[in-house]
Design a protein around this motif. Structure first.
Motif, PDB file in Angstrom:
ATOM      1  N   ARG A 255      -6.035   1.156   8.952  1.00  0.00           N
ATOM      2  CA  ARG A 255      -6.961   0.388   9.805  1.00  0.00           C
ATOM      3  C   ARG A 255      -7.574  -0.762   9.002  1.00  0.00           C
ATOM      4  O   ARG A 255      -7.633  -1.908   9.476  1.00  0.00           O
ATOM      5  CB  ARG A 255      -8.075   1.302  10.338  1.00  0.00           C
ATOM      6  N   ASN A 256      -8.000  -0.463   7.779  1.00  0.00           N
ATOM      7  CA  ASN A 256      -8.601  -1.516   6.948  1.00  0.00           C
ATOM      8  C   ASN A 256      -7.607  -2.653   6.694  1.00  0.00           C
ATOM      9  O   ASN A 256      -7.965  -3.831   6.732  1.00  0.00           O
ATOM     10  CB  ASN A 256      -9.059  -0.937   5.603  1.00  0.00           C
ATOM     11  N   ALA A 257      -6.349  -2.280   6.462  1.00  0.00           N
ATOM     12  CA  ALA A 257      -5.340  -3.309   6.161  1.00  0.00           C
ATOM     13  C   ALA A 257      -5.161  -4.241   7.359  1.00  0.00           C
ATOM     14  O   ALA A 257      -5.083  -5.468   7.211  1.00  0.00           O
ATOM     15  CB  ALA A 257      -4.015  -2.636   5.801  1.00  0.00           C
TER      16      ALA A 257
ATOM     17  N   GLY B 138      -6.750   2.974  -7.132  1.00  0.00           N
ATOM     18  CA  GLY B 138      -8.155   3.054  -6.744  1.00  0.00           C
ATOM     19  C   GLY B 138      -8.417   2.290  -5.466  1.00  0.00           C
ATOM     20  O   GLY B 138      -7.635   1.403  -5.079  1.00  0.00           O
ATOM     21  N   GLY B 139      -9.540   2.664  -4.783  1.00  0.00           N
ATOM     22  CA  GLY B 139      -9.887   1.966  -3.540  1.00  0.00           C
ATOM     23  C   GLY B 139     -10.214   0.499  -3.802  1.00  0.00           C
ATOM     24  O   GLY B 139     -10.469   0.094  -4.942  1.00  0.00           O
ATOM     25  N   PHE B 140     -10.193  -0.267  -2.700  1.00  0.00           N
ATOM     26  CA  PHE B 140     -10.521  -1.702  -2.810  1.00  0.00           C
ATOM     27  C   PHE B 140     -12.003  -1.943  -2.571  1.00  0.00           C
ATOM     28  O   PHE B 140     -12.530  -2.999  -2.893  1.00  0.00           O
ATOM     29  CB  PHE B 140      -9.724  -2.490  -1.751  1.00  0.00           C
TER      30      PHE B 140
ATOM     31  N   LEU C  33       0.894  -1.164   0.000  1.00  0.00           N
ATOM     32  CA  LEU C  33       0.000   0.000   0.000  1.00  0.00           C
ATOM     33  C   LEU C  33       0.926   1.205   0.000  1.00  0.00           C
ATOM     34  O   LEU C  33       1.671   1.410   0.965  1.00  0.00           O
ATOM     35  CB  LEU C  33      -0.909  -0.020   1.228  1.00  0.00           C
ATOM     36  N   GLY C  34       0.948   1.969  -1.074  1.00  0.00           N
ATOM     37  CA  GLY C  34       2.007   2.961  -1.291  1.00  0.00           C
ATOM     38  C   GLY C  34       1.590   4.394  -1.140  1.00  0.00           C
ATOM     39  O   GLY C  34       0.782   4.742  -0.306  1.00  0.00           O
ATOM     40  N   GLY C  35       2.218   5.267  -1.953  1.00  0.00           N
ATOM     41  CA  GLY C  35       1.901   6.694  -1.929  1.00  0.00           C
ATOM     42  C   GLY C  35       2.943   7.495  -1.171  1.00  0.00           C
ATOM     43  O   GLY C  35       2.734   8.660  -0.856  1.00  0.00           O
TER      44      GLY C  35
ATOM     45  N   ALA D  45      -4.917   7.023   7.693  1.00  0.00           N
ATOM     46  CA  ALA D  45      -5.259   6.149   8.822  1.00  0.00           C
ATOM     47  C   ALA D  45      -6.338   5.143   8.459  1.00  0.00           C
ATOM     48  O   ALA D  45      -6.310   4.001   8.943  1.00  0.00           O
ATOM     49  CB  ALA D  45      -5.701   7.011  10.006  1.00  0.00           C
ATOM     50  N   GLN D  46      -7.296   5.545   7.627  1.00  0.00           N
ATOM     51  CA  GLN D  46      -8.386   4.620   7.284  1.00  0.00           C
ATOM     52  C   GLN D  46      -7.839   3.421   6.526  1.00  0.00           C
ATOM     53  O   GLN D  46      -8.178   2.273   6.810  1.00  0.00           O
ATOM     54  CB  GLN D  46      -9.437   5.342   6.419  1.00  0.00           C
ATOM     55  N   MET D  47      -6.932   3.689   5.575  1.00  0.00           N
ATOM     56  CA  MET D  47      -6.340   2.583   4.809  1.00  0.00           C
ATOM     57  C   MET D  47      -5.586   1.645   5.746  1.00  0.00           C
ATOM     58  O   MET D  47      -5.688   0.433   5.635  1.00  0.00           O
ATOM     59  CB  MET D  47      -5.392   3.141   3.736  1.00  0.00           C
TER      60      MET D  47
HETATM   61  P1  NAP Z   1      -7.205   7.265   3.777  1.00  0.00           P
HETATM   62  O1  NAP Z   1      -8.031   8.447   4.127  1.00  0.00           O
HETATM   63  O2  NAP Z   1      -6.498   6.518   4.852  1.00  0.00           O
HETATM   64  O3  NAP Z   1      -8.048   6.168   2.955  1.00  0.00           O
HETATM   65  C1  NAP Z   1      -9.359   6.430   2.492  1.00  0.00           C
HETATM   66  C2  NAP Z   1      -9.670   5.358   1.447  1.00  0.00           C
HETATM   67  O4  NAP Z   1      -8.858   5.589   0.291  1.00  0.00           O
HETATM   68  C3  NAP Z   1      -9.302   3.930   1.888  1.00  0.00           C
HETATM   69  O5  NAP Z   1     -10.275   3.368   2.731  1.00  0.00           O
HETATM   70  C4  NAP Z   1      -9.164   3.244   0.545  1.00  0.00           C
HETATM   71  O6  NAP Z   1     -10.441   3.058  -0.086  1.00  0.00           O
HETATM   72  C5  NAP Z   1      -8.466   4.322  -0.277  1.00  0.00           C
HETATM   73  N1  NAP Z   1      -7.001   4.210  -0.226  1.00  0.00           N
HETATM   74  C6  NAP Z   1      -6.143   4.921   0.543  1.00  0.00           C
HETATM   75  N2  NAP Z   1      -4.860   4.605   0.261  1.00  0.00           N
HETATM   76  C7  NAP Z   1      -4.923   3.645  -0.703  1.00  0.00           C
HETATM   77  C8  NAP Z   1      -3.941   2.894  -1.416  1.00  0.00           C
HETATM   78  N3  NAP Z   1      -2.630   3.105  -1.215  1.00  0.00           N
HETATM   79  N4  NAP Z   1      -4.374   1.957  -2.335  1.00  0.00           N
HETATM   80  C9  NAP Z   1      -5.690   1.774  -2.551  1.00  0.00           C
HETATM   81  N5  NAP Z   1      -6.676   2.473  -1.933  1.00  0.00           N
HETATM   82  C10 NAP Z   1      -6.279   3.392  -1.025  1.00  0.00           C
HETATM   83  O7  NAP Z   1      -6.140   7.684   2.633  1.00  0.00           O
HETATM   84  P2  NAP Z   1      -5.540   9.163   2.277  1.00  0.00           P
HETATM   85  O8  NAP Z   1      -5.035   9.825   3.505  1.00  0.00           O
HETATM   86  O9  NAP Z   1      -6.537   9.843   1.398  1.00  0.00           O
HETATM   87  O10 NAP Z   1      -4.248   8.740   1.397  1.00  0.00           O
HETATM   88  C11 NAP Z   1      -4.447   8.290   0.080  1.00  0.00           C
HETATM   89  C12 NAP Z   1      -3.106   7.970  -0.550  1.00  0.00           C
HETATM   90  O11 NAP Z   1      -2.267   9.125  -0.542  1.00  0.00           O
HETATM   91  C13 NAP Z   1      -2.336   6.863   0.160  1.00  0.00           C
HETATM   92  O12 NAP Z   1      -1.647   6.111  -0.820  1.00  0.00           O
HETATM   93  C14 NAP Z   1      -1.340   7.630   1.003  1.00  0.00           C
HETATM   94  O13 NAP Z   1      -0.161   6.877   1.237  1.00  0.00           O
HETATM   95  C15 NAP Z   1      -1.046   8.811   0.104  1.00  0.00           C
HETATM   96  N6  NAP Z   1      -0.599   9.975   0.860  1.00  0.00           N
HETATM   97  C16 NAP Z   1      -1.451  10.495   1.809  1.00  0.00           C
HETATM   98  C17 NAP Z   1      -1.003  11.609   2.523  1.00  0.00           C
HETATM   99  C18 NAP Z   1      -1.902  12.270   3.545  1.00  0.00           C
HETATM  100  O14 NAP Z   1      -1.523  13.338   4.034  1.00  0.00           O
HETATM  101  N7  NAP Z   1      -3.042  11.708   3.882  1.00  0.00           N
HETATM  102  C19 NAP Z   1       0.285  12.135   2.281  1.00  0.00           C
HETATM  103  C20 NAP Z   1       1.113  11.552   1.302  1.00  0.00           C
HETATM  104  C21 NAP Z   1       0.655  10.461   0.595  1.00  0.00           C
HETATM  105  P3  NAP Z   1     -11.318   1.688   0.052  1.00  0.00           P
HETATM  106  O15 NAP Z   1     -11.911   1.764   1.440  1.00  0.00           O
HETATM  107  O16 NAP Z   1     -12.321   1.781  -1.054  1.00  0.00           O
HETATM  108  O17 NAP Z   1     -10.366   0.542  -0.084  1.00  0.00           O
END
Ligand code: NAP
Ligand code: 3Y8
Length: 251
Positions: free
Chosen positions: A82-84, A49-51, A8-10, A78-80
């Motif tokens: 927790r789900n993982a 994309g989300g799962f 799970l990247g980004g 955090a949501q990702m």
């Molecule tokens: P989040 O609020 O924890 O996750 C919300 C939903 O987005 C998850 O339940 C999942 O959808 C989907 N999701 C999140 N990360 C995913 C991944 N790597 N692969 C597939 N689905 C993913 O996530 P977020 O804070 O929006 O972060 C999204 C992405 O941006 C992540 O890859 C994270 O590493 C990257 N990122 C985030 C930040 C930040 O400040 N939040 C900073 C740098 C990079 P489903 O429930 O449908 O599976």
């Protein structure tokens, strides 16, 4: 049995892990949420994309015959995370988080630590300032409660909807950033306060170094709390874990 990893990247760390796995010839898939228009090419095959919540992730793990999950998402995802944890537990799958330690204030830093985004908004009450709000796009609406400030925003993509803040200057750029670049940005826009997530790592730390150089105050947002989990802070520890982790399923 052949190992097949889901990462799970980004983050910068996820990219480095992908490079190490590709070099070691270990089968892996890098997963992104699809938050930005043109995600950087990754060294591993990737999915975007989300799962579909925990249920969708569990189905994916089974269908793709994943043997190990590495959560290398950003500490604020955090949501990702927790789900993982729930999905791996339910599927009895080896699971490890690759994350970075929180930043700590250094001598010379002027930080106000706040617990979350609402607390950061509350910390901005008062007379107009010139704020570098370097927290991306998703949490901007909360700061509409403090419209009196000028906000310097840094976004990965050009905004496609009107911004929720009346006085802004938008920089479209993706990290990693440099202290010199961030210092020049702060001086050019006469910034007198920085708001930052405690992301840790190196990709976003430039602004903190620049703030220290310019003796500017920082509102530092603590990362969300997560359940206890197996965590490492570098790629070598992940590779060592892979050599000793549970026997892949099916054997
Ligand atoms: P989040 O609020 O924890 O996750 C919300 C939903 O987005 C998850 O339940 C999942 O959808 C989907 N999701 C999140 N990360 C995913 C991944 N790597 N692969 C597939 N689905 C993913 O996530 P977020 O804070 O929006 O972060 C999204 C992405 O941006 C992540 O890859 C994270 O590493 C990257 N990122 C985030 C930040 C930040 O400040 N939040 C900073 C740098 C990079 P489903 O429930 O449908 O599976
Ligand atoms: C889509 C994928 C790599 C990864 C690079 C890291 C470093 C550069 C610094 C500032 C802070 C911020 C933001 C930031 C950094 C790295 C890393 C990191 C912070 C990309 C990327 C994706 C995202 C999503 C994006 C968020 C936003 C956050 C910008 C790729 C470039 C502010 C976090 O418009 C949006 O919806 C943007 C959303 C989540 C936070 C937010 O809430 O807006 N990251 N960033 C990932 C996906 O789809 O799954 O294109 O590379 C990745 C990186 N951004 O491979 O080298 O490791 O953290 N990302 C923060 O820390 O506050 C910028 O401006 O100073």
């Amino acid at each position: 049995m052949q190992r097949r990893l889901l990462i799970l990247g980004g983050t910068t760390e996820a990219r480095a892990l992908g490079q190490a796995l590709a070099k070691a010839g270990i089968d892996g898939i890098l997963s992104l949420a699809g938050r930005v228009e043109r995600p950087l090419r990754q060294p591993l095959p990737q999915r975007v994309g989300g799962f579909g919540g925990v249920t969708g992730l569990r189905a994916y793990l089974r269908t793709e015959r994943i043997t190990h999950l590495i959560d290398a998402t950003h500490p604020f995802a955090a949501q990702m995370s927790r789900n993982a944890l729930v999905a791996c537990e339910a599927e009895s799958l080896p699971c490890l988080a690759l994350t970075r330690a929180p930043w700590q204030a250094q001598p010379g830093d002027d930080w106000q630590n706040v617990t979350d985004i609402p607390a950061a908004v509350a910390a901005l009450a008062g007379s107009a300032r010139r704020v570098m709000l370097a927290i991306g796009r998703q949490n901007l609406p909360a700061f509409a409660a403090q419209p009196q400030h000028f906000y310097l925003l840094r976004l990965v993509d050009p905004p496609d909807t009107p911004l929720p803040l009346p006085q802004t200057h938008v920089i479209v750029d993706r990290g990693p950033f440099t202290p010199e670049g961030d210092r020049a940005l702060m001086q050019e826009h006469r910034i007198d306060l920085i708001v930052s997530k405690n992301a840790g790592g190196s990709g976003a730390s430039a602004k903190l170094t620049a703030a220290r150089m310019l003796k500017l105050p920082v509102v530092m947002i603590d990362r969300p709390s997560l359940p206890a989990r197996a965590e490492v802070h570098d790629v070598a520890a992940v590779m060592a874990w892979l050599d000793h982790s549970g026997t892949p399923r099916g054997v």
